[in-house]
Design a protein around this motif. Structure first.
Motif, mmCIF file in Angstrom:
data_model
loop_
_atom_site.group_PDB
_atom_site.id
_atom_site.type_symbol
_atom_site.label_atom_id
_atom_site.label_comp_id
_atom_site.label_asym_id
_atom_site.label_seq_id
_atom_site.Cartn_x
_atom_site.Cartn_y
_atom_site.Cartn_z
ATOM 1 N N VAL A 1 52.427 42.618 38.589
ATOM 2 C CA VAL A 1 51.493 41.527 38.850
ATOM 3 C C VAL A 1 51.935 40.283 38.091
ATOM 4 C CG1 VAL A 1 49.097 40.791 38.656
ATOM 5 C CG2 VAL A 1 49.605 43.177 39.116
ATOM 6 N N ARG A 2 52.400 40.526 36.870
ATOM 7 C CA ARG A 2 52.724 39.413 35.979
ATOM 8 C C ARG A 2 53.836 38.537 36.549
ATOM 9 N NH1 ARG A 2 54.110 42.202 31.251
ATOM 10 N NH2 ARG A 2 51.916 42.535 30.839
ATOM 11 N N PHE B 1 52.988 35.313 38.383
ATOM 12 C CA PHE B 1 52.168 34.278 37.767
ATOM 13 C C PHE B 1 52.908 32.996 37.404
ATOM 14 C CE2 PHE B 1 49.094 37.656 36.127
ATOM 15 C CZ PHE B 1 48.403 37.594 37.306
ATOM 16 N N GLU C 1 52.616 29.479 39.122
ATOM 17 C CA GLU C 1 51.280 28.906 39.245
ATOM 18 C C GLU C 1 50.842 28.227 37.944
ATOM 19 O OE1 GLU C 1 49.246 30.495 42.076
ATOM 20 O OE2 GLU C 1 50.880 31.750 42.742
ATOM 21 N N THR C 2 51.218 28.807 36.840
ATOM 22 C CA THR C 2 50.830 28.209 35.562
ATOM 23 C C THR C 2 51.384 26.798 35.450
ATOM 24 O OG1 THR C 2 51.236 30.400 34.737
ATOM 25 C CG2 THR C 2 50.635 28.737 33.123
ATOM 26 N N THR D 1 49.537 24.033 37.659
ATOM 27 C CA THR D 1 48.274 23.502 37.140
ATOM 28 C C THR D 1 48.504 22.595 35.948
ATOM 29 O OG1 THR D 1 48.040 25.768 36.474
ATOM 30 C CG2 THR D 1 46.228 24.790 37.750
ATOM 31 N N SER D 2 49.431 22.951 35.073
ATOM 32 C CA SER D 2 49.556 22.135 33.876
ATOM 33 C C SER D 2 50.205 20.784 34.186
ATOM 34 C CB SER D 2 50.344 22.884 32.800
ATOM 35 O OG SER D 2 51.470 23.471 33.377
ATOM 36 N N ASN E 1 47.053 18.047 37.134
ATOM 37 C CA ASN E 1 45.679 18.412 36.845
ATOM 38 C C ASN E 1 44.766 18.192 38.027
ATOM 39 O OD1 ASN E 1 45.699 19.432 34.343
ATOM 40 N ND2 ASN E 1 45.528 17.457 33.322
ATOM 41 N N LYS F 1 48.510 25.026 45.445
ATOM 42 C CA LYS F 1 48.666 26.468 45.539
ATOM 43 C C LYS F 1 48.543 26.998 46.954
ATOM 44 C CE LYS F 1 44.429 27.854 46.106
ATOM 45 N NZ LYS F 1 43.349 28.075 46.582
ATOM 46 N N ASP G 1 42.571 23.644 32.021
ATOM 47 C CA ASP G 1 43.495 23.797 33.156
ATOM 48 C C ASP G 1 43.686 25.244 33.570
ATOM 49 O OD1 ASP G 1 43.898 21.186 33.124
ATOM 50 O OD2 ASP G 1 45.853 21.241 32.130
ATOM 51 N N CYS H 1 43.108 28.278 37.814
ATOM 52 C CA CYS H 1 43.929 29.200 38.607
ATOM 53 C C CYS H 1 43.305 30.592 38.643
ATOM 54 C CB CYS H 1 45.294 29.369 37.945
ATOM 55 S SG CYS H 1 46.572 28.513 38.774
ATOM 56 N N PHE I 1 43.505 33.844 42.269
ATOM 57 C CA PHE I 1 44.111 35.150 42.548
ATOM 58 C C PHE I 1 43.119 36.090 43.218
ATOM 59 C CE2 PHE I 1 46.255 33.600 38.676
ATOM 60 C CZ PHE I 1 47.478 33.345 39.258
ATOM 61 N N SER J 1 43.986 40.929 39.272
ATOM 62 C CA SER J 1 45.103 40.143 38.768
ATOM 63 C C SER J 1 44.631 38.895 38.040
ATOM 64 C CB SER J 1 46.052 39.783 39.910
ATOM 65 O OG SER J 1 45.307 39.358 41.020
ATOM 66 N N ILE K 1 44.321 39.763 34.432
ATOM 67 C CA ILE K 1 45.601 39.812 33.736
ATOM 68 C C ILE K 1 46.034 38.389 33.403
ATOM 69 C CG2 ILE K 1 48.011 40.520 33.886
ATOM 70 C CD1 ILE K 1 47.187 42.627 35.875
ATOM 71 N N TRP K 2 45.880 37.510 34.385
ATOM 72 C CA TRP K 2 46.364 36.151 34.200
ATOM 73 C C TRP K 2 45.621 35.447 33.070
ATOM 74 C CZ3 TRP K 2 44.480 31.135 34.768
ATOM 75 C CH2 TRP K 2 45.481 30.132 34.756
ATOM 76 N N GLU L 1 46.412 36.855 29.629
ATOM 77 C CA GLU L 1 47.758 36.589 29.131
ATOM 78 C C GLU L 1 47.968 35.108 28.849
ATOM 79 O OE1 GLU L 1 50.711 38.761 31.363
ATOM 80 O OE2 GLU L 1 49.994 40.547 30.337
ATOM 81 N N ARG M 1 46.291 29.458 25.417
ATOM 82 C CA ARG M 1 45.935 28.092 25.807
ATOM 83 C C ARG M 1 44.469 27.789 25.510
ATOM 84 N NH1 ARG M 1 48.439 27.924 31.671
ATOM 85 N NH2 ARG M 1 47.364 25.928 31.788
#
Lengths: 63, 795
Positions: free
Chosen positions: A39-40, A43, A46-47, A50-51, A54, A61, B42, B45, B49, B97, B100-101, B104, B108
């Motif tokens: 799953v990780r 990710f 997408e992180t 967004t950063s 804004n 997405k 931020d 997100c 998911f 998910s 998890i996001w 993790e 932040r």
């Protein structure tokens, strides 16, 4: 010295290298959790989106 | 759209109560706040998911104050050096998910956290943080504020580094490595190419094969030698004896053949045999890592409690340090860790963890309160009577049944067969040897070893692991989670089933509510519904859910009196809801006391009462009827026999009902049954059944939420699947049948192999074909059969 000795030795050596890699992987706990990493891996991108933007995370997405 | 669901938690928003924020709808301020936190950082997100992944944050004021205590902190942390700390927290809410996001990306939200890693199957997050910039307490508060409240219990108090046993993985790895390479190097031998070029390299190939077989023989197969040795010592012939014997004979014979240049030996068969058998072992050990089958009271008890010192200062102390005579402070929703006497005026204690009874019990000042209950409502004070290990409930765990680790309570079906298999095998080997010795001594030795090699019960040993492993997975998919494969055999042997009453055959979610009294007008019902909305008492919630939907009205004054009821004013009416003494109902007869009821009074007119009855699970009657045909059924209950009549109406006639059973008595009851030769399955739910579950041959714990609560047991059954208990029992019978069938099949292979062996014709090539072939047939046969039978309607 015949080439077959060399070839077989090299092939066994390569096999042993992979085998050692496997042992190291098990030892470091990679096989303890076989679900979360799958799953990780989805990710990261997408992180960033967004950063950086804004204001419009929703449009980004949907691409 | 008539129904709207909360953007954060997905729950339906009650009419006119929605909160609009940022063009999104929320059901409460809690959910809105979480969204605010995320959008400020931020992190929206989170909602991409998964749709509505969140949970409403709970109020945890003061609940984690104990994390300030250095001694407790040191116990909870996994690692601590200089200013780097690591902690593993169990978070029950982890489910998708998005979870998890967000977990993790904690760094932040909170500076000081360097990394956090989620282990999804175990529902755990491992956080590395700088203990100088951030404390564990603030991390826990942060997690709780975003709806991921960690679960910290007494179990965390004893966390050392828990060692993971990976030896089986290593063994399989080694076995596969040897197997693969040996197979490749054996190819020239298989085709018996009489070519000069290949012939001249034969010794080199053979030496390599020999060297590659060593790790497989010495390391991977070592478990079988140990097990065989133990079984000889305890004089219980198990299947590992012929296996170990076969492997050792195979190795010696092959080495001999190779040295004498008789042939290539059986190293390839040896390696494949070891590999396949270990694979079977691995397949059988399917574990549900998010479930725990070994839980005792420690998983439910808090790690620390607030003590009031002589100078009236409050202090968090580890539970084990609580002594007789101490005064404790128990907050709302906190668990009472020890037996004691209530000092505060009133308390409402919810014993659902212990008994499965959903309705809280009211205690007055001076009453004895027992460990395991949860305080609901106001803060109370109590004086300790017994320390943790001496308390009424926890004493149960000092019973010997919890002390010894019983590895295996019974002989497995495979071991039962091998009691005959091993002697017969040796008999054939010696008979063949005796016959040939008069003809040719050389052949005699060959025959003797060949018999032991070919009869090595690889397929036989694989039958049970693959069948049970497969059935285990099938049951797991249908929400019956077994501790291990051996439980299936136990299930098939069961002849008596003992049920706990409260929480097991009754459900604590819904209650059967009856009304007795004067009929209400719609206005009054609306009034009652609105008054109940403000109360968190379980009975109020149940009645609230039971009453139909009404428009909201404004409540002018609301007062909840612990242990009594609610006093409220609305629309110029006085509403009283609560116990009979509180409402001062005139009608009072003695039979009323045993029933749970809520009385209603509006403007000094007594209307009547709502009576809460046990609601039995759906399909119970049918289940009991089918079960009673084949099993002896008994029902145990910790309650008084007020429900006897209702139960007798539902249950089959010959059912034995036993009431007023203490936890130890339940255990004794099971023990007595076992002494009369019965195989008992206990179906229970609460901690008070823990003893009986451990004592029984198969302990099944019925759980409304499998992730959260279940005492130590052999199997966990999702409460929703309760009515299918009969199916699971039937399936276990079928799996035994499958095993017997495939035993027959693998014995056939053995007979074919043995005819080669006793006539002295067993070539390495034949062995190399027969052994994997039999393995593959058996594995595919049992997989097919178990899947086929599980799909069939077994009722």
């Amino acid at each position: 010295m015949s080439v077959i000795y060399l070839l077989i030795s090299v092939s066994i050596f390569v096999a042993i290298c992979f085998f050692i890699a496997f042992i190291v992987a098990v030892k470091s706990g990679q096989y303890d959790d076989d679900y979360t990493p799958s799953v990780r891996i989805l990710f990261d991108d997408e992180t960033k989106i967004t950063s950086q933007n804004n204001n419009s995370p929703i449009e980004e997405k949907q691409v | 759209m008539s129904e709207q669901s909360c953007f954060h938690c997905g729950l339906t928003i009650p009419k006119n109560e929605e909160i609009n924020f940022d063009e999104k709808k929320f059901c409460c301020t809690g959910c809105k706040t979480v969204y605010e936190i995320f959008s400020l950082n931020d992190l929206t997100c989170y909602y991409d998911f998964e749709k509505s992944p969140g949970a409403t944050p709970q109020d945890i004021q003061g609940k984690y104050d104990f994390l300030d205590n250095e001694a407790i902190l040191a116990k909870v942390l996994e690692f601590q050096e200089a200013n780097t700390s690591i902690v593993s927290l169990n978070i029950p809410h982890i489910h998708c998910s998005s979870c998890i996001w967000i977990l993790e990306n904690l760094n932040r939200l909170q500076p000081g956290i360097s990394t956090s890693q989620v282990n999804f199957p175990e529902k755990k997050v491992r956080i590395t943080f700088n203990s100088e910039t951030v404390s564990l307490k603030s991390i826990v508060y942060l997690l709780s504020s975003i709806g991921y409240e960690p679960y910290i219990s007494l179990e965390n108090y004893e966390t050392g580094k828990n060692k993971v046993d990976r030896s089986l993985t290593y063994k399989v790895g080694v076995a596969f490595f040897c197997f693969g390479n040996i197979m490749l190097l054996s190819f020239p031998e298989y085709f018996e190419i009489k070519e000069f070029w290949l012939d001249s390299y034969k010794p080199f190939f053979r030496i390599l094969i020999f060297l590659l077989a060593l790790p497989s023989f010495l390391y991977s197969a070592s478990g079988y030698y140990v097990s065989a040795y133990h079984s000889i010592r305890t004089r219980m012939l198990n299947i590992d004896i012929p296996i170990a014997l076969g492997i050792i004979v195979m190795f010696i014979r092959s080495t001999y053949d190779m040295l004498m240049d008789h042939g290539p030996g059986f190293f390839d068969s040896l390696a494949s045999l070891v590999f396949f058998m270990l694979l079977g072992k691995m397949f059988q050990t399917k574990t549900y890592s998010f479930l725990s089958f070994e839980r005792d009271f420690k998983s439910y008890f808090p790690i620390a409690v607030t003590r009031i010192n002589a100078d009236f200062s409050e202090e968090s102390v580890p539970i084990y340090d609580v002594l007789k005579g101490n005064r404790l402070l128990i907050r709302n929703q906190e668990l009472i860790p020890v037996d004691g006497i209530l000092m505060s005026e009133k308390a409402e204690i919810d014993y659902s963890f212990v008994t499965g009874e959903a309705v809280p019990i009211t205690k007055k000042s001076g009453d004895k309160i027992f460990a395991g209950g949860k305080q609901i409502g106001k803060v109370i004070e109590m004086e300790v009577l017994h320390s943790v290990s001496q308390s009424y409930l926890t004493q149960l765990w000092s019973n010997e049944i919890f002390q010894k680790k019983v590895e295996q309570k019974h002989k497995t079906i495979t071991d039962a067969l091998s009691r005959y298999f091993t002697p017969i095998l040796l008999l054939i080997a010696f008979a063949g040897f005796g016959y040939w010795i008069f003809i040719d001594a050389n052949i005699a030795f060959n025959v003797f070893t060949a018999v032991l090699i070919v009869a090595c019960p690889c397929a036989l040993a694989l039958t049970a692991p693959f069948t049970f492993g497969n059935i285990l997975r099938i049951m797991g998919k249908q929400k019956m989670y077994l501790k291990n494969a051996l439980v299936i055999e136990q299930l098939a042997k069961v002849d008596t089933i003992v049920f706990d009453k409260t929480g097991t055959i009754t459900t604590n979610k819904k209650s059967n509510i009856l009304y007795e009294g004067i009929d209400f007008s719609d206005e009054n019902l609306q009034l009652i519904k609105n008054v109940l909305r403000g109360s968190n008492h379980p009975l109020s919630r149940m009645l609230y859910d039971f009453l139909p939907e009404y428009e909201r009205i404004k409540i002018d004054d609301f007062q909840e009196i612990t242990g009594k009821g609610i006093l409220a004013f609305a629309e110029e009416k006085e509403v009283k809801i609560g116990s009979s003494s509180f409402v001062e109902s005139e009608v009072l007869d003695s039979s009323e006391i045993e029933r749970t009821s809520l009385h209603i009074k509006i403007d000094n007119i007594y209307y009547g009462k709502f009576i809460f009855q046990n609601q039995y699970r759906e399909g119970l009657e049918k289940l009991f009827e089918t079960l009673s045909r084949e099993y002896n059924i008994k029902v145990l209950s910790g309650d008084n026999d007020g429900e006897r009549e209702n139960l007798e109406a539902i249950l089959p006639k010959n059912t034995e009902l036993v009431f007023n059973q203490k936890p130890e008595q339940k255990l004794e009851f099971i023990k007595k049954l076992q002494e009369t030769g019965k195989n008992v399955m206990m179906v229970g739910d609460g901690l008070n059944d823990a003893g009986a579950l451990a004592q029984s041959n198969v302990g099944v714990s019925v759980s409304e939420n499998v992730n959260v609560f279940s005492p130590a047991c052999d199997a966990i059954l999702d409460a929703g699947e309760f009515s299918r208990l009969n199916y699971f029992l039937k399936l276990s019978h079928k799996s035994i049948l499958i095993i017997k069938m495939s035993f027959g099949l693998s014995l056939l292979y053995n007979i074919v192999g043995l005819t080669f062996a006793v006539t002295g014709n067993l070539l390495p090539l034949v062995a190399a074909i027969i052994m994997p072939l039999s393995t593959i047939t058996i594995v595919s046969f049992v997989t097919f059969m178990s899947n086929y039978l599980s799909c069939k309607n077994l009722d």
